[in-house]
Design an enzyme around this catalytic site. Sequence first.
Site, PDB file in Angstrom:
ATOM      1  N   PRO A  65       0.834  -1.197   0.000  1.00  0.00           N
ATOM      2  CA  PRO A  65       0.000   0.000   0.000  1.00  0.00           C
ATOM      3  C   PRO A  65       0.872   1.252   0.000  1.00  0.00           C
ATOM      4  O   PRO A  65       1.946   1.266   0.618  1.00  0.00           O
ATOM      5  CB  PRO A  65      -0.816  -0.123   1.289  1.00  0.00           C
ATOM      6  CG  PRO A  65      -0.052  -1.054   2.152  1.00  0.00           C
ATOM      7  CD  PRO A  65       0.718  -1.958   1.239  1.00  0.00           C
ATOM      8  N   HIS A  66       0.428   2.259  -0.714  1.00  0.00           N
ATOM      9  CA  HIS A  66       1.205   3.494  -0.783  1.00  0.00           C
ATOM     10  C   HIS A  66       0.276   4.667  -1.008  1.00  0.00           C
ATOM     11  O   HIS A  66      -0.843   4.505  -1.507  1.00  0.00           O
ATOM     12  CB  HIS A  66       2.271   3.411  -1.878  1.00  0.00           C
ATOM     13  CG  HIS A  66       1.746   2.990  -3.210  1.00  0.00           C
ATOM     14  ND1 HIS A  66       1.470   1.672  -3.511  1.00  0.00           N
ATOM     15  CD2 HIS A  66       1.414   3.702  -4.306  1.00  0.00           C
ATOM     16  CE1 HIS A  66       1.011   1.595  -4.750  1.00  0.00           C
ATOM     17  NE2 HIS A  66       0.955   2.811  -5.257  1.00  0.00           N
TER      18      HIS A  66
END
Length: 154
Positions: A65-66
């Site tokens: 996730p970013h």
Amino acid sequence: MHISQILPPDGVKVLSSISSKKRLFQDLGELAETRYAQAAPLVVEALMEREALGPTAVGHGVALPHARLDKLDRVLGLFMKLEKPLDFDAIDRQPVDLIFCLLAPGGSGVEHLKALALVSRTMRDSNVCSKLRANSDTATLHAILTEAPAIKAA
């Protein structure tokens, strides 16, 4: 670039049980608030918005996730190992137990992409993942991640 430049020892956490992606993002937000003085609700919102574009699970039990946050001045990382894997809508349908989260400045381009490429290559290494899964001590997990060779991104 090297993982030690984006992931501090206290940016690593082991969680025994997480019930949902949203709860995971809340834990990531809390860790970002504690470690990087970022407002947890803003981190959670940014991660949820990015996830809404498509799952960040990359297969083989790994998720990356970013998100971008305007108040950051450099790319920052967080790592979580889940003792009980979580459904993450991965393309290979495998639940996720290794999560490497990247938070980047709002206007970052190349640095964010280099960090994402570095983390992606590191987490695709089956030897690294096997070592991560075999350990639950946060200092050991950090050492495994930062001992992986630096990778030059294009």
